[in-house]
Scaffold this motif. Structure first.
Motif, PDB file in Angstrom:
ATOM      1  N   ALA A  56       0.843  -1.206   0.000  1.00  0.00           N
ATOM      2  CA  ALA A  56       0.000   0.000   0.000  1.00  0.00           C
ATOM      3  C   ALA A  56       0.873   1.248   0.000  1.00  0.00           C
ATOM      4  CB  ALA A  56      -0.931   0.001   1.209  1.00  0.00           C
ATOM      5  N   LEU A  57       1.952   1.219   0.776  1.00  0.00           N
ATOM      6  CA  LEU A  57       2.871   2.357   0.807  1.00  0.00           C
ATOM      7  C   LEU A  57       3.542   2.543  -0.550  1.00  0.00           C
ATOM      8  CD1 LEU A  57       4.259   4.603   2.348  1.00  0.00           C
ATOM      9  CD2 LEU A  57       5.837   2.923   3.318  1.00  0.00           C
ATOM     10  N   LEU A  58       3.972   1.445  -1.180  1.00  0.00           N
ATOM     11  CA  LEU A  58       4.568   1.543  -2.513  1.00  0.00           C
ATOM     12  C   LEU A  58       3.574   2.112  -3.526  1.00  0.00           C
ATOM     13  CD1 LEU A  58       6.575  -1.802  -2.862  1.00  0.00           C
ATOM     14  CD2 LEU A  58       7.492   0.483  -2.432  1.00  0.00           C
ATOM     15  N   LEU A  59       2.325   1.705  -3.434  1.00  0.00           N
ATOM     16  CA  LEU A  59       1.296   2.201  -4.352  1.00  0.00           C
ATOM     17  C   LEU A  59       1.129   3.713  -4.221  1.00  0.00           C
ATOM     18  CD1 LEU A  59      -1.246  -0.705  -3.896  1.00  0.00           C
ATOM     19  CD2 LEU A  59      -0.272  -0.001  -6.091  1.00  0.00           C
ATOM     20  N   LEU A  60       1.162   4.217  -3.000  1.00  0.00           N
ATOM     21  CA  LEU A  60       1.042   5.657  -2.798  1.00  0.00           C
ATOM     22  C   LEU A  60       2.278   6.396  -3.301  1.00  0.00           C
ATOM     23  CD1 LEU A  60      -0.577   6.127   0.733  1.00  0.00           C
ATOM     24  CD2 LEU A  60      -1.619   6.496  -1.504  1.00  0.00           C
ATOM     25  N   LEU A  61       3.436   5.833  -3.035  1.00  0.00           N
ATOM     26  CA  LEU A  61       4.685   6.504  -3.415  1.00  0.00           C
ATOM     27  C   LEU A  61       4.865   6.578  -4.924  1.00  0.00           C
ATOM     28  CD1 LEU A  61       7.115   4.910  -0.789  1.00  0.00           C
ATOM     29  CD2 LEU A  61       6.194   7.240  -0.765  1.00  0.00           C
ATOM     30  N   HIS A  62       4.321   5.598  -5.651  1.00  0.00           N
ATOM     31  CA  HIS A  62       4.567   5.529  -7.093  1.00  0.00           C
ATOM     32  C   HIS A  62       3.309   5.761  -7.929  1.00  0.00           C
ATOM     33  CE1 HIS A  62       8.729   4.139  -6.610  1.00  0.00           C
ATOM     34  NE2 HIS A  62       8.281   3.520  -5.540  1.00  0.00           N
ATOM     35  N   GLY A  63       2.170   5.941  -7.301  1.00  0.00           N
ATOM     36  CA  GLY A  63       0.950   6.270  -8.017  1.00  0.00           C
ATOM     37  C   GLY A  63       0.879   7.765  -8.293  1.00  0.00           C
ATOM     38  N   ALA A  64      -0.314   8.248  -8.609  1.00  0.00           N
ATOM     39  CA  ALA A  64      -0.512   9.680  -8.850  1.00  0.00           C
ATOM     40  C   ALA A  64      -0.249  10.471  -7.570  1.00  0.00           C
ATOM     41  CB  ALA A  64      -1.938   9.924  -9.334  1.00  0.00           C
ATOM     42  N   ALA A  65       0.031  11.768  -7.724  1.00  0.00           N
ATOM     43  CA  ALA A  65       0.326  12.613  -6.569  1.00  0.00           C
ATOM     44  C   ALA A  65      -0.841  12.652  -5.592  1.00  0.00           C
ATOM     45  CB  ALA A  65       0.682  14.018  -7.035  1.00  0.00           C
ATOM     46  N   ASP A  66      -2.059  12.520  -6.109  1.00  0.00           N
ATOM     47  CA  ASP A  66      -3.249  12.554  -5.248  1.00  0.00           C
ATOM     48  C   ASP A  66      -3.847  11.157  -5.036  1.00  0.00           C
ATOM     49  OD1 ASP A  66      -4.108  12.203  -7.850  1.00  0.00           O
ATOM     50  OD2 ASP A  66      -5.845  13.537  -7.666  1.00  0.00           O
ATOM     51  N   ALA A  67      -3.032  10.125  -5.208  1.00  0.00           N
ATOM     52  CA  ALA A  67      -3.526   8.746  -5.074  1.00  0.00           C
ATOM     53  C   ALA A  67      -4.039   8.480  -3.665  1.00  0.00           C
ATOM     54  CB  ALA A  67      -2.413   7.760  -5.406  1.00  0.00           C
ATOM     55  N   ARG A  68      -5.089   7.654  -3.605  1.00  0.00           N
ATOM     56  CA  ARG A  68      -5.638   7.183  -2.340  1.00  0.00           C
ATOM     57  C   ARG A  68      -5.841   5.672  -2.448  1.00  0.00           C
ATOM     58  NH1 ARG A  68      -7.311  11.095   1.079  1.00  0.00           N
ATOM     59  NH2 ARG A  68      -8.466   9.554   2.270  1.00  0.00           N
ATOM     60  N   VAL A  69      -5.656   4.982  -1.333  1.00  0.00           N
ATOM     61  CA  VAL A  69      -5.749   3.521  -1.310  1.00  0.00           C
ATOM     62  C   VAL A  69      -6.822   3.080  -0.319  1.00  0.00           C
ATOM     63  CG1 VAL A  69      -4.534   1.370  -0.766  1.00  0.00           C
ATOM     64  CG2 VAL A  69      -3.313   3.216  -1.914  1.00  0.00           C
ATOM     65  N   THR A  70      -7.677   2.159  -0.763  1.00  0.00           N
ATOM     66  CA  THR A  70      -8.541   1.404   0.135  1.00  0.00           C
ATOM     67  C   THR A  70      -7.979  -0.002   0.190  1.00  0.00           C
ATOM     68  OG1 THR A  70     -10.507   2.698  -0.450  1.00  0.00           O
ATOM     69  CG2 THR A  70     -10.879   0.531   0.553  1.00  0.00           C
ATOM     70  N   THR A  71      -7.680  -0.497   1.378  1.00  0.00           N
ATOM     71  CA  THR A  71      -7.029  -1.796   1.490  1.00  0.00           C
ATOM     72  C   THR A  71      -7.773  -2.677   2.493  1.00  0.00           C
ATOM     73  OG1 THR A  71      -4.913  -2.924   1.909  1.00  0.00           O
ATOM     74  CG2 THR A  71      -5.355  -0.914   3.179  1.00  0.00           C
ATOM     75  N   LEU A  72      -7.830  -3.980   2.202  1.00  0.00           N
ATOM     76  CA  LEU A  72      -8.607  -4.938   2.986  1.00  0.00           C
ATOM     77  C   LEU A  72      -7.670  -5.939   3.650  1.00  0.00           C
ATOM     78  CD1 LEU A  72     -11.343  -5.794   0.291  1.00  0.00           C
ATOM     79  CD2 LEU A  72     -11.118  -3.718   1.679  1.00  0.00           C
ATOM     80  N   GLU A  73      -7.882  -6.173   4.950  1.00  0.00           N
ATOM     81  CA  GLU A  73      -7.022  -7.096   5.692  1.00  0.00           C
ATOM     82  C   GLU A  73      -7.849  -7.892   6.696  1.00  0.00           C
ATOM     83  OE1 GLU A  73      -4.330  -9.438   7.223  1.00  0.00           O
ATOM     84  OE2 GLU A  73      -3.893  -8.169   5.491  1.00  0.00           O
ATOM     85  N   LEU A  74      -7.606  -9.202   6.724  1.00  0.00           N
ATOM     86  CA  LEU A  74      -8.324 -10.089   7.641  1.00  0.00           C
ATOM     87  C   LEU A  74      -7.800  -9.979   9.071  1.00  0.00           C
ATOM     88  CD1 LEU A  74     -10.448 -12.348   7.979  1.00  0.00           C
ATOM     89  CD2 LEU A  74      -8.645 -13.984   7.402  1.00  0.00           C
ATOM     90  N   SER A  75      -6.490  -9.856   9.233  1.00  0.00           N
ATOM     91  CA  SER A  75      -5.862  -9.903  10.553  1.00  0.00           C
ATOM     92  C   SER A  75      -5.837  -8.532  11.224  1.00  0.00           C
ATOM     93  CB  SER A  75      -4.424 -10.434  10.433  1.00  0.00           C
ATOM     94  OG  SER A  75      -3.691 -10.195  11.608  1.00  0.00           O
ATOM     95  N   GLU A  76      -6.458  -8.424  12.390  1.00  0.00           N
ATOM     96  CA  GLU A  76      -6.435  -7.171  13.146  1.00  0.00           C
ATOM     97  C   GLU A  76      -5.009  -6.825  13.575  1.00  0.00           C
ATOM     98  OE1 GLU A  76      -8.672  -4.986  13.798  1.00  0.00           O
ATOM     99  OE2 GLU A  76     -10.612  -5.922  13.388  1.00  0.00           O
ATOM    100  N   GLU A  77      -4.234  -7.851  13.936  1.00  0.00           N
ATOM    101  CA  GLU A  77      -2.864  -7.620  14.396  1.00  0.00           C
ATOM    102  C   GLU A  77      -2.013  -7.005  13.284  1.00  0.00           C
ATOM    103  OE1 GLU A  77       0.947 -10.128  16.210  1.00  0.00           O
ATOM    104  OE2 GLU A  77      -0.957 -11.148  15.836  1.00  0.00           O
ATOM    105  N   ARG A  78      -2.099  -7.575  12.093  1.00  0.00           N
ATOM    106  CA  ARG A  78      -1.336  -7.017  10.976  1.00  0.00           C
ATOM    107  C   ARG A  78      -1.849  -5.637  10.587  1.00  0.00           C
ATOM    108  NH1 ARG A  78      -0.078 -12.148   6.889  1.00  0.00           N
ATOM    109  NH2 ARG A  78       1.392 -13.201   8.303  1.00  0.00           N
ATOM    110  N   ALA A  79      -3.160  -5.432  10.701  1.00  0.00           N
ATOM    111  CA  ALA A  79      -3.741  -4.130  10.375  1.00  0.00           C
ATOM    112  C   ALA A  79      -3.174  -3.044  11.291  1.00  0.00           C
ATOM    113  CB  ALA A  79      -5.262  -4.182  10.494  1.00  0.00           C
TER     114      ALA A  79
END
Length: 204
Positions: A56-79
């Motif tokens: 997700a961090l890589l997507l923001l760093l290399h996407g458009a300047a105004d990029a936004r990410v919605t990301t889905l994760e099963l594990s609360e600990e990893r989240a």
């Protein structure tokens, strides 16, 4: 955070993932992944499978300047760990993290969507890729890219070597995914063999 700080944080995340056996996109696959992201420069991004927040961090760093990410994760600990890394990078305000079963969340998103996604990165349960692809259809912009990681799964998916019994279901389902994206009208797919295989599916 300055570029040097970002690079140091990414290296820290890579070290954490290696030490704790957290699956993140590997070095060879990462080059191909970044080449696609840098070519597309997406603005509205959906990620299925957050892990510790590395991709997700890589997507923001290399996407458009105004990029936004919605990301889905099963594990609360990893989240929680992902949130801490993003906070340190100063990008928390550009990421929406939804925890729970991705298959269920995807069915709930269409009614909540302000703008369709022009880029989707699938890197979660390999046996569910077909289900994910079918469920994201109402969420996609007219021009979009769907990038799926690990589609060659250790070389067993398109290779001649027979998969060990414990992997056969995953291999069968990944073959079904590749067949699906190749046969779905309006889409074209290229398989990049770097890393563990990336399927780049673009809406024509």
């Amino acid at each position: 955070m300055e570029q040097a700080g970002i690079e140091a944080l990414l290296r820290e995340m890579e070290s954490y993932a290696a030490a704790h056996h957290v699956p993140i996109i590997n070095e060879r696959g990462r080059r191909a992944f970044l080449a696609v992201v840098q070519q597309d420069r997406p603005r509205r991004i959906l990620e299925i499978g957050t892990a510790i927040g590395y991709s997700a961090l890589l997507l923001l760093l290399h996407g458009a300047a105004d990029a936004r990410v919605t990301t889905l994760e099963l594990s609360e600990e990893r989240a929680e760990l992902a949130r801490s890394f993003w906070a340190r990078a100063g990008v928390s305000d550009r990421i929406t993290l939804l925890t729970g079963d991705a298959g269920r969340i995807l069915t709930e998103l269409p009614g909540k969507l302000a703008e369709p996604y022009d880029f989707v990165f699938i890197d979660a349960a390999k046996g569910q890729y077909v289900d994910y692809f079918e469920k994201i259809q109402p969420l996609l912009a007219p021009h979009c890219t769907v990038l799926a990681d690990n589609v060659l799964f250790r070389g067993y998916v398109l290779g001649e070597e027979k998969a060990p019994r414990r992997y056969r279901t995953i291999v069968k389902r990944l073959r079904a995914y590749i067949e699906l994206v190749n046969q779905t009208p309006g889409f074209a797919t290229e398989i990049l063999e770097r890393g563990d295989g990336l399927a780049v599916t673009r809406r024509k």
